[in-house]
Design a protein around this motif. Sequence first.
Motif, PDB file in Angstrom:
ATOM      1  N   ALA A 220       0.817  -1.206   0.000  1.00  0.00           N
ATOM      2  CA  ALA A 220       0.000   0.000   0.000  1.00  0.00           C
ATOM      3  C   ALA A 220       0.855   1.262   0.000  1.00  0.00           C
ATOM      4  CB  ALA A 220      -0.926   0.010   1.208  1.00  0.00           C
ATOM      5  N   VAL A 221       0.260   2.334  -0.498  1.00  0.00           N
ATOM      6  CA  VAL A 221       0.880   3.663  -0.524  1.00  0.00           C
ATOM      7  C   VAL A 221      -0.238   4.679  -0.328  1.00  0.00           C
ATOM      8  CG1 VAL A 221       2.083   5.361  -1.952  1.00  0.00           C
ATOM      9  CG2 VAL A 221       2.749   2.978  -2.071  1.00  0.00           C
ATOM     10  N   TYR A 222       0.077   5.786   0.317  1.00  0.00           N
ATOM     11  CA  TYR A 222      -0.901   6.869   0.403  1.00  0.00           C
ATOM     12  C   TYR A 222      -0.188   8.207   0.262  1.00  0.00           C
ATOM     13  CZ  TYR A 222       0.623   7.413   5.298  1.00  0.00           C
ATOM     14  OH  TYR A 222       1.360   7.613   6.428  1.00  0.00           O
ATOM     15  N   SER A 223      -0.956   9.243  -0.045  1.00  0.00           N
ATOM     16  CA  SER A 223      -0.391  10.576  -0.248  1.00  0.00           C
ATOM     17  C   SER A 223      -1.360  11.620   0.291  1.00  0.00           C
ATOM     18  CB  SER A 223      -0.128  10.830  -1.737  1.00  0.00           C
ATOM     19  OG  SER A 223       0.291  12.165  -1.959  1.00  0.00           O
ATOM     20  N   THR A 224      -0.805  12.585   1.039  1.00  0.00           N
ATOM     21  CA  THR A 224      -1.562  13.751   1.492  1.00  0.00           C
ATOM     22  C   THR A 224      -0.691  14.977   1.248  1.00  0.00           C
ATOM     23  OG1 THR A 224      -0.706  13.746   3.757  1.00  0.00           O
ATOM     24  CG2 THR A 224      -2.640  12.361   3.299  1.00  0.00           C
ATOM     25  N   GLU A 225      -1.210  16.133   1.563  1.00  0.00           N
ATOM     26  CA  GLU A 225      -0.432  17.355   1.385  1.00  0.00           C
ATOM     27  C   GLU A 225       0.785  17.351   2.312  1.00  0.00           C
ATOM     28  OE1 GLU A 225       0.544  20.439  -0.769  1.00  0.00           O
ATOM     29  OE2 GLU A 225      -1.384  19.404  -1.056  1.00  0.00           O
ATOM     30  N   GLU A 226       0.630  16.774   3.489  1.00  0.00           N
ATOM     31  CA  GLU A 226       1.740  16.736   4.447  1.00  0.00           C
ATOM     32  C   GLU A 226       2.687  15.579   4.161  1.00  0.00           C
ATOM     33  OE1 GLU A 226      -1.517  16.857   5.380  1.00  0.00           O
ATOM     34  OE2 GLU A 226      -1.504  19.049   5.664  1.00  0.00           O
ATOM     35  N   LYS A 227       2.145  14.425   3.856  1.00  0.00           N
ATOM     36  CA  LYS A 227       2.937  13.230   3.550  1.00  0.00           C
ATOM     37  C   LYS A 227       2.785  12.937   2.066  1.00  0.00           C
ATOM     38  CE  LYS A 227       2.509  11.234   8.185  1.00  0.00           C
ATOM     39  NZ  LYS A 227       3.934  11.289   8.520  1.00  0.00           N
ATOM     40  N   LYS A 228       3.750  13.416   1.295  1.00  0.00           N
ATOM     41  CA  LYS A 228       3.621  13.404  -0.158  1.00  0.00           C
ATOM     42  C   LYS A 228       3.514  11.997  -0.732  1.00  0.00           C
ATOM     43  CE  LYS A 228       4.251  17.897  -0.224  1.00  0.00           C
ATOM     44  NZ  LYS A 228       3.156  18.827  -0.520  1.00  0.00           N
ATOM     45  N   TYR A 229       4.307  11.082  -0.173  1.00  0.00           N
ATOM     46  CA  TYR A 229       4.330   9.723  -0.725  1.00  0.00           C
ATOM     47  C   TYR A 229       4.832   8.791   0.368  1.00  0.00           C
ATOM     48  CZ  TYR A 229       5.387   5.833  -3.900  1.00  0.00           C
ATOM     49  OH  TYR A 229       5.427   4.604  -4.523  1.00  0.00           O
ATOM     50  N   GLU A 230       3.931   7.995   0.941  1.00  0.00           N
ATOM     51  CA  GLU A 230       4.284   7.131   2.061  1.00  0.00           C
ATOM     52  C   GLU A 230       3.897   5.684   1.747  1.00  0.00           C
ATOM     53  OE1 GLU A 230       5.755   7.764   5.053  1.00  0.00           O
ATOM     54  OE2 GLU A 230       6.156   9.837   4.395  1.00  0.00           O
ATOM     55  N   ARG A 320       0.742  13.743  -7.659  1.00  0.00           N
ATOM     56  CA  ARG A 320       1.746  12.813  -7.131  1.00  0.00           C
ATOM     57  C   ARG A 320       1.400  11.341  -7.327  1.00  0.00           C
ATOM     58  NH1 ARG A 320       0.959  16.802  -3.568  1.00  0.00           N
ATOM     59  NH2 ARG A 320      -0.413  15.516  -2.272  1.00  0.00           N
ATOM     60  N   LEU A 321       0.275  11.042  -7.963  1.00  0.00           N
ATOM     61  CA  LEU A 321      -0.037   9.632  -8.195  1.00  0.00           C
ATOM     62  C   LEU A 321       0.985   8.992  -9.128  1.00  0.00           C
ATOM     63  CD1 LEU A 321      -1.948   7.306  -7.624  1.00  0.00           C
ATOM     64  CD2 LEU A 321      -3.388   8.070  -9.528  1.00  0.00           C
ATOM     65  N   GLU A 322       1.606   9.802  -9.987  1.00  0.00           N
ATOM     66  CA  GLU A 322       2.638   9.269 -10.883  1.00  0.00           C
ATOM     67  C   GLU A 322       3.882   8.812 -10.132  1.00  0.00           C
ATOM     68  OE1 GLU A 322       3.567  13.654 -10.462  1.00  0.00           O
ATOM     69  OE2 GLU A 322       1.757  12.399 -10.672  1.00  0.00           O
ATOM     70  N   LYS A 323       4.015   9.225  -8.859  1.00  0.00           N
ATOM     71  CA  LYS A 323       5.167   8.802  -8.055  1.00  0.00           C
ATOM     72  C   LYS A 323       5.112   7.324  -7.705  1.00  0.00           C
ATOM     73  CE  LYS A 323       7.029  12.885  -7.851  1.00  0.00           C
ATOM     74  NZ  LYS A 323       8.292  13.172  -8.577  1.00  0.00           N
ATOM     75  N   THR A 324       3.985   6.674  -7.994  1.00  0.00           N
ATOM     76  CA  THR A 324       3.918   5.232  -7.771  1.00  0.00           C
ATOM     77  C   THR A 324       4.860   4.481  -8.701  1.00  0.00           C
ATOM     78  OG1 THR A 324       2.006   5.085  -9.256  1.00  0.00           O
ATOM     79  CG2 THR A 324       1.554   5.270  -6.903  1.00  0.00           C
ATOM     80  N   VAL A 325       5.349   5.145  -9.743  1.00  0.00           N
ATOM     81  CA  VAL A 325       6.457   4.590 -10.531  1.00  0.00           C
ATOM     82  C   VAL A 325       7.716   4.903  -9.727  1.00  0.00           C
ATOM     83  CG1 VAL A 325       7.667   4.603 -12.739  1.00  0.00           C
ATOM     84  CG2 VAL A 325       5.201   5.014 -12.666  1.00  0.00           C
ATOM     85  N   ASP A 326       8.182   3.919  -8.993  1.00  0.00           N
ATOM     86  CA  ASP A 326       9.202   4.137  -7.963  1.00  0.00           C
ATOM     87  C   ASP A 326      10.584   3.779  -8.499  1.00  0.00           C
ATOM     88  OD1 ASP A 326      10.672   4.463  -5.703  1.00  0.00           O
ATOM     89  OD2 ASP A 326       9.463   3.142  -4.437  1.00  0.00           O
TER      90      ASP A 326
END
Length: 538
Positions: A220-230, A320-326
């Motif tokens: 799993a991964v999630y993203s918020t304004e504070e946590k950009k990519y976790e 930032r959904l494109e950051k799922t390409v890690d």
Amino acid sequence: MESQRSLLFFGLLAVSFLLFSAWQEDQAPKPAPAAVTETVPAAGTDYLPKSDAADVVQSAAAPSESRIIHFGNDVLSLAVDTRGGDIVDAQLDKFAATQGSEERFELLTRTSDFAYLAMSGTVGNDGADTRGRARPIYNAAEPVTLADGSQQLVLSYQDAKGVTFKKTMTLAPGKYVVNTLVEVQNGSTQPLVLEPFVQILRSNHEPDGGAFMAHSYTGAVYSTEEKKYEKYSFDDFKKRDLKLATDNGWVAMLQHYFVTAWAPKSNTDMLFYTQQAGDKAIIGAKTLPVTIAPQGSTSLSADLYVGPKDQDAMAAVAPRLEKTVDYGILWFIGELLFWLLKHLHALVTNWGFAIILLTLIVRGAMYPLTKAQYTSMAKMRALQPKLTALKERYGDDRQRMSQAMMELYKKEKVNPLGGCFPLLLQMPIFIALYWVLQESVELRHAPFMLWITDLSAKDPFFVLPVLFVLSMWVTQKLQPSTIADPMQQKVMQLMPVMMGAFFAFFPSGLVLYWLVSNLVSITQQLIIYKGLEKKGLK
């Protein structure tokens, strides 16, 4: 520093990376088996967000049996179970399950031993999906085609109190995005308290008991304004539940090349959550409790992306959904390499030739450093007689020997590390390109020519690794050894074979890059050596 020591130093750095990765399997993960919705029970209420249970409310108007509704577009085929209104199967029609197969890749699925679902609904005191209640069975008409060509499926359910729960799923042509609108219309005489939610459920193992791909993150991964990519791994699910208040962002499940993500379009505060239910991991988002007055309504709109890790397509869904390409720790180099590769591919329409052009560009840009490297090596070789004399003069006095060597290097204007820097610079490029080839779905099953039909997989006949060994051997022959230690000589002689053995299990695109790089290096050496000989440096 002489060339052989530089090559040995680089080889040891490369081998340390190769040792970490060579054992990993270099092929796409096995697709999940075909959905078997007829014999598998619907997801239980344990899979729903935690909230206060309430008495079961059955509707006389609800159908007694659930059914599967199929709808889709030219790239995505979906199956929706009317019990709960969950998407229980998603087939990517543009992607083969395995190379050359007519069977299409299934991302979402539900079988007797594996589940991967996109769920939505309402929980809370008056939610239709609250724990302890039987999940509602929706009425559903057949999907309709809208004026813009989109497919739309409408599910509705009315309980005994007159409360209407409705889901509208819309899928545009050529898109992997299902816009889902969850609506509640309070037709009762009492206020309602509930929480609309969206979530992803996935078994925390691979289909058929297969192992996770060690070289690609699954979880799993999630993203918020504070946590950009976790990242939130399956181990994290077992340790604790995530509870994160936010007003924007997305939640997702990743695997090799593909992603499923919910991006809520809410104007109210939300809660991102996770939970572990048996062998199932769940990540989702829900609104805070909403009170709906009699004859009032509320809704939650969310985009569901279910498809390949296409950076452009994902960037259009949510920030930032494109950051799922890690691309890993060297993501900034990986993104640059992929950007360049993509533009080169647009010119030559072949990923293999694009890799060759990329290699020529990288080696060309590094030519000044390469020239400095070989010039430094030549000067170091020219100093060998003087260095030998210093060794004989000072014997075992290492301190005086080091001081004398530094004075000699300063006098002759020679940098003993000058031969190492270009080699060190190539290492991050090598690692970043490895992750580009592993993570970029554009290179999945991408053919080159002849026997290379998948640049993301190893060479089936090991031709490229053998050519790589030969090119490395030629490189060594162009740099005559002055190493006296027999052990170091043996290591240097075995280095091409050792590297070739590791490269045999790497993506053929990566081996192609390094083979072409070696060939360019050989050409550059010959040119540089010829110029140095004219200056009296052999």
